[in-house]
Design a protein around this motif. Structure first.
Motif, PDB file in Angstrom:
ATOM      1  N   ALA A   1     -23.482  78.324  11.905  1.00 39.33           N
ATOM      2  CA  ALA A   1     -23.509  77.094  13.126  1.00 39.33           C
ATOM      3  C   ALA A   1     -23.097  77.446  14.329  1.00 39.33           C
ATOM      4  N   GLU A   2     -23.503  76.706  15.355  1.00 40.10           N
ATOM      5  CA  GLU A   2     -23.028  76.957  16.662  1.00 40.10           C
ATOM      6  C   GLU A   2     -21.752  76.692  17.016  1.00 40.10           C
ATOM      7  N   VAL A   3     -21.322  75.708  16.205  1.00 39.71           N
ATOM      8  CA  VAL A   3     -19.836  75.220  16.386  1.00 39.71           C
ATOM      9  C   VAL A   3     -18.879  76.333  15.939  1.00 39.71           C
ATOM     10  N   ASP A   4     -19.333  77.170  14.798  1.00 39.37           N
ATOM     11  CA  ASP A   4     -18.616  78.079  14.266  1.00 39.37           C
ATOM     12  C   ASP A   4     -18.352  79.451  15.192  1.00 39.37           C
ATOM     13  N   ARG A   5     -19.552  79.464  15.739  1.00 37.56           N
ATOM     14  CA  ARG A   5     -19.551  80.706  16.708  1.00 37.56           C
ATOM     15  C   ARG A   5     -18.840  80.283  18.127  1.00 37.56           C
ATOM     16  N   ALA A   6     -18.754  79.293  18.379  1.00 43.04           N
ATOM     17  CA  ALA A   6     -18.110  78.925  19.445  1.00 43.04           C
ATOM     18  C   ALA A   6     -16.424  78.739  19.409  1.00 43.04           C
ATOM     19  N   ARG A   7     -16.012  78.400  18.136  1.00 42.61           N
ATOM     20  CA  ARG A   7     -14.606  78.578  17.634  1.00 42.61           C
ATOM     21  C   ARG A   7     -14.136  80.140  17.726  1.00 42.61           C
ATOM     22  N   ASP A   8     -14.845  80.843  16.901  1.00 46.52           N
ATOM     23  CA  ASP A   8     -14.536  82.288  17.025  1.00 46.52           C
ATOM     24  C   ASP A   8     -14.611  82.732  18.329  1.00 46.52           C
ATOM     25  N   HIS A   9     -15.534  82.487  19.354  1.00 45.59           N
ATOM     26  CA  HIS A   9     -15.473  82.902  20.780  1.00 45.59           C
ATOM     27  C   HIS A   9     -14.039  82.526  21.498  1.00 45.59           C
ATOM     28  N   LEU A  10     -13.711  81.191  21.227  1.00 46.33           N
ATOM     29  CA  LEU A  10     -12.426  80.795  21.931  1.00 46.33           C
ATOM     30  C   LEU A  10     -11.226  81.591  21.213  1.00 46.33           C
ATOM     31  N   MET A  11     -11.096  81.953  19.903  1.00 49.64           N
ATOM     32  CA  MET A  11     -10.095  82.584  19.486  1.00 49.64           C
ATOM     33  C   MET A  11     -10.110  83.993  20.053  1.00 49.64           C
ATOM     34  N   TRP A  12     -11.263  84.544  19.872  1.00 47.90           N
ATOM     35  CA  TRP A  12     -11.377  85.805  20.550  1.00 47.90           C
ATOM     36  C   TRP A  12     -10.908  86.105  21.860  1.00 47.90           C
ATOM     37  N   VAL A  13     -11.291  84.982  22.661  1.00 48.29           N
ATOM     38  CA  VAL A  13     -10.722  85.401  24.262  1.00 48.29           C
ATOM     39  C   VAL A  13      -9.341  84.889  24.260  1.00 48.29           C
ATOM     40  N   HIS A  14      -8.756  83.987  23.405  1.00 50.38           N
ATOM     41  CA  HIS A  14      -7.224  84.094  23.420  1.00 50.38           C
ATOM     42  C   HIS A  14      -6.406  85.445  22.996  1.00 50.38           C
ATOM     43  N   ARG A  15      -7.186  86.081  22.065  1.00 52.62           N
ATOM     44  CA  ARG A  15      -6.289  87.338  21.546  1.00 52.62           C
ATOM     45  C   ARG A  15      -6.915  88.453  22.670  1.00 52.62           C
ATOM     46  N   THR A  16      -7.733  88.586  23.351  1.00 49.24           N
ATOM     47  CA  THR A  16      -8.095  89.654  24.042  1.00 49.24           C
ATOM     48  C   THR A  16      -8.819  89.153  25.345  1.00 49.24           C
TER      49      THR A  16
ATOM     50  N   GLU B   1      -6.888  77.224  12.041  1.00 46.88           N
ATOM     51  CA  GLU B   1      -8.057  77.907  12.144  1.00 46.88           C
ATOM     52  C   GLU B   1      -7.917  79.343  12.330  1.00 46.88           C
ATOM     53  N   ARG B   2      -8.813  80.163  11.602  1.00 45.36           N
ATOM     54  CA  ARG B   2      -8.859  81.542  11.919  1.00 45.36           C
ATOM     55  C   ARG B   2     -10.468  82.075  11.769  1.00 45.36           C
ATOM     56  N   PRO B   3     -10.691  83.267  12.550  1.00 50.73           N
ATOM     57  CA  PRO B   3     -11.998  83.407  12.810  1.00 50.73           C
ATOM     58  C   PRO B   3     -12.730  83.766  11.614  1.00 50.73           C
ATOM     59  N   THR B   4     -14.113  83.598  11.661  1.00 52.32           N
ATOM     60  CA  THR B   4     -14.957  83.851  10.544  1.00 52.32           C
ATOM     61  C   THR B   4     -15.142  85.340  10.393  1.00 52.32           C
ATOM     62  N   ARG B   5     -14.983  85.844   9.227  1.00 52.76           N
ATOM     63  CA  ARG B   5     -15.474  87.395   8.769  1.00 52.76           C
ATOM     64  C   ARG B   5     -16.871  87.449   8.415  1.00 52.76           C
ATOM     65  N   TRP B   6     -17.665  87.422   9.427  1.00 52.11           N
ATOM     66  CA  TRP B   6     -19.095  87.830   9.273  1.00 52.11           C
ATOM     67  C   TRP B   6     -19.808  88.943   8.456  1.00 52.11           C
ATOM     68  N   ALA B   7     -20.617  88.528   7.237  1.00 59.02           N
ATOM     69  CA  ALA B   7     -20.775  89.984   6.461  1.00 59.02           C
ATOM     70  C   ALA B   7     -21.660  90.847   7.499  1.00 59.02           C
ATOM     71  N   SER B   8     -22.457  90.471   8.228  1.00 60.47           N
ATOM     72  CA  SER B   8     -23.499  91.068   9.020  1.00 60.47           C
ATOM     73  C   SER B   8     -23.709  90.340  10.496  1.00 60.47           C
ATOM     74  N   VAL B   9     -24.400  90.960  11.217  1.00 60.61           N
ATOM     75  CA  VAL B   9     -24.813  90.604  12.564  1.00 60.61           C
ATOM     76  C   VAL B   9     -25.774  89.215  12.459  1.00 60.61           C
ATOM     77  N   HIS B  10     -26.674  89.528  11.388  1.00 55.16           N
ATOM     78  CA  HIS B  10     -27.634  88.308  10.949  1.00 55.16           C
ATOM     79  C   HIS B  10     -27.009  87.288  10.515  1.00 55.16           C
ATOM     80  N   GLU B  11     -25.972  87.479   9.597  1.00 55.73           N
ATOM     81  CA  GLU B  11     -25.235  86.152   9.259  1.00 55.73           C
ATOM     82  C   GLU B  11     -24.540  85.355  10.339  1.00 55.73           C
ATOM     83  N   ALA B  12     -23.923  86.227  11.164  1.00 60.63           N
ATOM     84  CA  ALA B  12     -23.306  85.591  12.382  1.00 60.63           C
ATOM     85  C   ALA B  12     -24.061  84.754  13.147  1.00 60.63           C
ATOM     86  N   LEU B  13     -25.481  85.497  13.504  1.00 60.45           N
ATOM     87  CA  LEU B  13     -26.329  84.872  14.438  1.00 60.45           C
ATOM     88  C   LEU B  13     -26.997  83.556  13.647  1.00 60.45           C
ATOM     89  N   ALA B  14     -26.746  83.451  12.240  1.00 60.14           N
ATOM     90  CA  ALA B  14     -27.423  82.606  11.537  1.00 60.14           C
ATOM     91  C   ALA B  14     -26.397  81.148  11.510  1.00 60.14           C
TER      92      ALA B  14
END
Length: 363
Positions: free
Chosen positions: A215-230, A200-213
């Motif tokens: 799927a919740e599971v995609d944001r959850a995965r990104d959050h976990l990968m973010w926490v692992h990196r930093t 898996e790799r983090p999603t590169r959102w085109a904008s904040v609005h795109e990120a907020l829109a």
């Protein structure tokens, strides 16, 4: 459900402007690129630039710790950039200082690298160190540069701290009848690592609005990968816990089960963890459960490493535990300290021995 901690915004990278390898510049040029972003403070009498730094230690005692990271072993370039590496390295060290009940007073940074490493990587690494240290109010007072074999990049930090008159909080102070509590997250970094290892790799959102829109599971995965990196650590929570009566404390670097067992062994007791509390506060409706499911989420809560939250024991009537009103200093009660078990278990889950976690030599 445990709330997600806030984080500083990721700053713009400077290193892209210097793609040339270290072998094409001398040491003085590398330092000239790095020094301007290093911040000192009033406790630093002599900062970077001399043979050694001079740091004021008002209490007269020095708390010292060190951590090392090696490329390919402790991080992978395909998902962690240089800024991430510098940030994580600072957090690892500051969490150890906080776990003693001390306040960090200075960081010494070392980089040993293949001379073909781009200068920009070294600059971005130094910026990651500087930005995270500044966020936590800790000066960077010096360090060292060295060349290394082909492909090698190794970084380390030695952190200094001051107890400010407190007694150090050791692993050996837990007492029967204490409660076991954690400040911060559990399992998120381990969950992020599982996702990375699965491709898996983090999603590169085109904008904040795109990120907020999204799927919740995609944001959850990104959050976990973010926490692992930093990963982050609330460094002020360690001294506060010491002031309010913590009897034992440890940085959760190698997983809850492994690090809780270290307190149990040192104190000659057993830390009995509660499955229902762990599930309610760290599994249900969390990014871990959304991304990986309840079973894998609990696995990482118990064994996931590189979280750098604080695990501590407190007297059951400690006001910091019984009168929790500030979410920034919230300690989540996850168990109790009981007498050592006949079978020698130092940590149990609902009375059953539990083990696992990270080991640097066996994985």
């Amino acid at each position: 459900m445990r709330p997600t901690e806030g984080r500083p915004d990721r700053p713009k990278r400077r290193g892209a402007g210097w793609p040339q390898p270290l072998s094409e510049v001398d040491e003085e040029e590398v330092l000239r690129r790095i020094f301007p972003n290093l911040r000192t403070g009033p406790s630093v009498l002599i900062g970077p630039g001399d043979d050694a730094a001079v740091v004021i230690q008002p209490s007269g005692s020095v708390v010292a710790t060190t951590d090392t990271m090696v490329r390919g072993q402790d991080w992978h370039d395909e998902w962690s950039d240089a800024h991430d590496v510098g940030s994580k390295l600072v957090t690892q060290n500051l969490a150890d200082i906080a776990a003693m009940g001390a306040v960090a007073t200075g960081l010494l940074v070392t980089l040993a690298a293949d001379p073909q490493l781009p200068l920009g990587w070294a600059v971005d690494f130094a910026d990651g160190v500087a930005d995270t240290a500044a966020w936590d109010g800790v000066p960077v007072v010096g360090g060292d540069l060295s060349s290394a074999g082909a492909g090698t990049v190794m970084v380390s930090i030695t952190a200094l701290g001051d107890l400010q008159g407190r007694r150090p909080v050791l692993r050996s102070g837990a007492r029967v009848g204490d409660v076991v509590a954690v400040h911060g997250s559990l399992g998120e970094s381990g969950g992020g690592l599982e996702l990375y290892l699965a491709g898996e790799r983090p999603t590169r959102w085109a904008s904040v609005h795109e990120a907020l829109a999204a799927a919740e599971v995609d944001r959850a995965r990104d959050h976990l990968m973010w926490v692992h990196r930093t990963p982050t650590c609330s460094v002020s929570s360690g001294p506060l816990a010491a002031d309010r009566g913590a009897t034992a404390m440890i940085d959760l670097s190698d997983g809850l089960a492994r690090d809780a067992a270290r307190i149990g062994r040192a104190s000659g007791v057993c830390l009995q963890l509660s499955r229902s509390r762990l599930v309610a506060d760290f599994v249900e409706d969390t990014p871990l459960e959304m991304a990986l499911g309840a079973q894998r989420a609990l696995h990482h809560v118990l064994t996931g490493g590189e979280e750098h939250s604080l695990l501590a024991t407190f007297p059951a009537d400690c006001p910091l535990i019984t009168q929790q009103t500030d979410p920034d200093v919230h300690w989540w009660v996850i168990g109790e300290v009981v007498a050592a078990t006949p079978d020698g278990a130092h940590v149990t889950l609902d009375g059953e021995p539990v083990s696992g976690g990270w080991d640097h030599f066996s994985g």
